[in-house]
Design a protein around this motif. Structure first.
Motif, PDB file in Angstrom:
ATOM      1  N   ILE A 249       0.803  -1.212   0.000  1.00 36.37           N
ATOM      2  CA  ILE A 249       0.129   0.137   0.030  1.00 36.37           C
ATOM      3  C   ILE A 249       0.803   1.237  -0.195  1.00 36.37           C
ATOM      4  CG2 ILE A 249      -1.807   1.270   1.186  1.00 36.37           C
ATOM      5  CD1 ILE A 249      -2.731  -1.504   2.599  1.00 36.37           C
ATOM      6  N   ASP A 250       2.030   1.307   0.824  1.00 35.07           N
ATOM      7  CA  ASP A 250       2.661   2.515   1.092  1.00 35.07           C
ATOM      8  C   ASP A 250       4.338   1.703   1.065  1.00 35.07           C
ATOM      9  OD1 ASP A 250       4.546   4.508   1.668  1.00 35.07           O
ATOM     10  OD2 ASP A 250       2.916   5.413   2.952  1.00 35.07           O
ATOM     11  N   LYS A 251       5.143   1.839  -0.021  1.00 30.08           N
ATOM     12  CA  LYS A 251       6.707   1.140   0.180  1.00 30.08           C
ATOM     13  C   LYS A 251       7.310   1.556   0.890  1.00 30.08           C
ATOM     14  CE  LYS A 251       8.399   3.997  -3.702  1.00 30.08           C
ATOM     15  NZ  LYS A 251       8.941   4.073  -4.857  1.00 30.08           N
ATOM     16  N   PHE A 252       6.975   2.919   1.619  1.00 26.75           N
ATOM     17  CA  PHE A 252       7.716   3.461   2.643  1.00 26.75           C
ATOM     18  C   PHE A 252       7.338   3.057   4.114  1.00 26.75           C
ATOM     19  CE2 PHE A 252       8.129   6.389  -0.906  1.00 26.75           C
ATOM     20  CZ  PHE A 252       9.407   6.156  -1.390  1.00 26.75           C
ATOM     21  N   TRP A 253       6.536   2.323   4.419  1.00 27.11           N
ATOM     22  CA  TRP A 253       5.711   2.212   5.410  1.00 27.11           C
ATOM     23  C   TRP A 253       6.551   1.279   6.419  1.00 27.11           C
ATOM     24  CZ3 TRP A 253       4.669  -2.049   8.499  1.00 27.11           C
ATOM     25  CH2 TRP A 253       3.901  -1.969   9.605  1.00 27.11           C
ATOM     26  N   TRP A 254       7.232   0.225   6.044  1.00 23.73           N
ATOM     27  CA  TRP A 254       8.270  -0.402   6.955  1.00 23.73           C
ATOM     28  C   TRP A 254       9.430   0.415   7.369  1.00 23.73           C
ATOM     29  CZ3 TRP A 254       8.367  -3.882  10.201  1.00 23.73           C
ATOM     30  CH2 TRP A 254       9.479  -4.549  10.703  1.00 23.73           C
ATOM     31  N   ASP A 255       9.934   1.117   6.399  1.00 25.27           N
ATOM     32  CA  ASP A 255      11.329   1.797   6.674  1.00 25.27           C
ATOM     33  C   ASP A 255      11.000   2.851   7.864  1.00 25.27           C
ATOM     34  OD1 ASP A 255      14.229   1.910   6.253  1.00 25.27           O
ATOM     35  OD2 ASP A 255      13.799   3.771   5.594  1.00 25.27           O
ATOM     36  N   ARG A 256       9.942   3.568   7.600  1.00 24.33           N
ATOM     37  CA  ARG A 256       9.765   4.604   8.610  1.00 24.33           C
ATOM     38  C   ARG A 256       9.160   4.069   9.811  1.00 24.33           C
ATOM     39  NH1 ARG A 256       5.181   6.026   4.893  1.00 24.33           N
ATOM     40  NH2 ARG A 256       3.252   5.362   5.643  1.00 24.33           N
ATOM     41  N   THR A 257       8.587   2.992   9.947  1.00 23.92           N
ATOM     42  CA  THR A 257       8.254   2.299  11.118  1.00 23.92           C
ATOM     43  C   THR A 257       9.057   1.641  11.988  1.00 23.92           C
ATOM     44  OG1 THR A 257       5.889   1.876  10.047  1.00 23.92           O
ATOM     45  CG2 THR A 257       6.602   0.595  12.132  1.00 23.92           C
ATOM     46  N   ARG A 258      10.087   0.852  11.157  1.00 22.44           N
ATOM     47  CA  ARG A 258      11.182   0.326  12.037  1.00 22.44           C
ATOM     48  C   ARG A 258      12.067   1.442  12.498  1.00 22.44           C
ATOM     49  NH1 ARG A 258      16.045  -0.917   9.270  1.00 22.44           N
ATOM     50  NH2 ARG A 258      15.927  -0.467   7.066  1.00 22.44           N
ATOM     51  N   GLN A 259      12.292   2.367  11.769  1.00 22.54           N
ATOM     52  CA  GLN A 259      13.289   3.482  12.385  1.00 22.54           C
ATOM     53  C   GLN A 259      12.543   4.199  13.456  1.00 22.54           C
ATOM     54  OE1 GLN A 259      16.108   3.951  11.422  1.00 22.54           O
ATOM     55  NE2 GLN A 259      16.322   2.477   9.628  1.00 22.54           N
ATOM     56  N   ARG A 260      11.310   4.318  13.435  1.00 25.82           N
ATOM     57  CA  ARG A 260      10.857   5.019  14.668  1.00 25.82           C
ATOM     58  C   ARG A 260      10.947   3.813  15.908  1.00 25.82           C
ATOM     59  NH1 ARG A 260      10.858   8.700  18.089  1.00 25.82           N
ATOM     60  NH2 ARG A 260       9.083   9.168  19.373  1.00 25.82           N
ATOM     61  N   VAL A 261      10.600   2.688  15.641  1.00 22.16           N
ATOM     62  CA  VAL A 261      10.857   1.622  16.812  1.00 22.16           C
ATOM     63  C   VAL A 261      12.239   1.481  17.276  1.00 22.16           C
ATOM     64  CG1 VAL A 261      10.538  -0.814  17.146  1.00 22.16           C
ATOM     65  CG2 VAL A 261       9.051   0.207  15.956  1.00 22.16           C
ATOM     66  N   TYR A 262      13.251   1.646  16.561  1.00 21.93           N
ATOM     67  CA  TYR A 262      14.569   1.988  17.058  1.00 21.93           C
ATOM     68  C   TYR A 262      14.644   3.127  17.920  1.00 21.93           C
ATOM     69  CZ  TYR A 262      15.291  -1.578  13.229  1.00 21.93           C
ATOM     70  OH  TYR A 262      15.356  -2.528  12.108  1.00 21.93           O
ATOM     71  N   SER A 263      14.159   3.980  17.320  1.00 22.49           N
ATOM     72  CA  SER A 263      14.443   5.437  18.173  1.00 22.49           C
ATOM     73  C   SER A 263      13.814   5.246  19.442  1.00 22.49           C
ATOM     74  CB  SER A 263      13.827   6.463  17.252  1.00 22.49           C
ATOM     75  OG  SER A 263      13.841   7.843  18.087  1.00 22.49           O
ATOM     76  N   ILE A 264      12.388   4.834  19.449  1.00 23.37           N
ATOM     77  CA  ILE A 264      11.977   4.804  20.793  1.00 23.37           C
ATOM     78  C   ILE A 264      12.476   3.641  21.842  1.00 23.37           C
ATOM     79  CG2 ILE A 264       9.780   3.753  21.758  1.00 23.37           C
ATOM     80  CD1 ILE A 264       8.249   4.742  19.427  1.00 23.37           C
ATOM     81  N   SER A 265      13.320   2.640  21.243  1.00 27.47           N
ATOM     82  CA  SER A 265      13.998   1.682  22.111  1.00 27.47           C
ATOM     83  C   SER A 265      15.402   2.343  22.669  1.00 27.47           C
ATOM     84  CB  SER A 265      14.100   0.600  21.590  1.00 27.47           C
ATOM     85  OG  SER A 265      15.137   0.730  20.478  1.00 27.47           O
ATOM     86  N   GLY A 266      15.590   3.876  22.120  1.00 28.15           N
ATOM     87  CA  GLY A 266      16.863   4.369  22.356  1.00 28.15           C
ATOM     88  C   GLY A 266      18.041   3.289  21.561  1.00 28.15           C
ATOM     89  N   ARG A 267      17.582   2.790  20.610  1.00 28.72           N
ATOM     90  CA  ARG A 267      18.639   1.975  19.752  1.00 28.72           C
ATOM     91  C   ARG A 267      19.101   0.962  20.822  1.00 28.72           C
ATOM     92  NH1 ARG A 267      18.836   2.700  14.623  1.00 28.72           N
ATOM     93  NH2 ARG A 267      18.142   4.635  13.938  1.00 28.72           N
TER      94      ARG A 267
END
Length: 229
Positions: free
Chosen positions: A76-94
């Motif tokens: 549906i949105d080819k950028f969905w996974w990349d922006r989602t996973r990057q935010r997940v990493y950010s929330i976890s403090g990497r």
């Protein structure tokens, strides 16, 4: 913007970090534990706690191999996974949410890498799987969660034997330090999927308010195995 502290689980594995929420994000509490939640095609939740017990999660039922939000929503949105996973990493403090290692301190056959892992609620009476939350894991813990795939990679020579056992050793150490039971690495243990026909197994996603079911890609185990060999 709202600030919040990284909340620790009953068994903390790394120090607290400060979190800056983005527009549209909120803190929700589920069963006494806090998550960051926002909507992007689907509701996405990321835990504000560390949870080594994720290593003890059941395997994804075999009929649902290949069925994941990242595969469906990127159509549906080819950028969905990349922006989602990057935010997940950010929330976890990497940091890895299982062992607590920071991305920059990860050692072994891979370095400086995190994976975004999906945790599901699976109803074994109906064959329906629903996304519970997404979290950041180091390569060692992530491979430990997907130990069926890990074993297959060892057996087919895609990873070395020593790599396989370094992952097993790492995960066992994390569980032991957390005071949790030892993981059963026997991939022959039934995942309780046999009581539901393959064509009834489904991943349920609510995409922009519409509930949709995505059924197994395979008619049986033989067809599934052929797709992964």
């Amino acid at each position: 913007m709202t600030k919040s502290l990284f909340q620790q689980a009953d068994i903390p594995v790394c120090k607290s970090i400060e979190l800056q929420l983005k527009d549209g994000e909120q803190i929700v509490e589920i069963n006494g534990k806090k998550f960051v939640q926002w909507h992007d095609l689907i509701d996405i939740r990321v835990p504000l706690f560390n949870d080594p017990s994720i290593l003890l999660s059941k395997r994804v039922p075999k009929p649902l191999h290949g069925r994941a939000p990242r595969a469906i929503l990127t159509e549906i949105d080819k950028f969905w996974w990349d922006r989602t996973r990057q935010r997940v990493y950010s929330i976890s403090g990497r940091h890895c949410s299982c062992c607590g290692v920071h991305q920059s301190q990860q050692k072994g056959w891979v370095r400086n890498q995190l994976d975004c892992h999906e945790v599901y609620d699976v109803d074994y009476t109906t064959g329906t799987s629903r996304l519970a939350y997404m979290t950041a894991l180091c390569k060692f813990c992530h491979n430990g969660c997907h130990f069926g795939r890990l074993t297959a990679q060892r057996d087919t020579g895609k990873i070395q034997e020593k790599t396989f056992y370094s992952i097993v050793s790492h995960c066992n150490s994390v569980l032991k330090e957390a005071g949790l039971p030892r993981k059963n690495w026997d991939v022959s243990v039934n995942d309780n999927s046999d009581n539901i026909p393959w064509n009834e197994w489904n991943l349920e996603l609510t995409i922009d308010g519409k509930v949709q079911k995505f059924y197994s890609l395979y008619k049986d185990e033989a067809e599934c195995d052929a797709a992964y060999t």
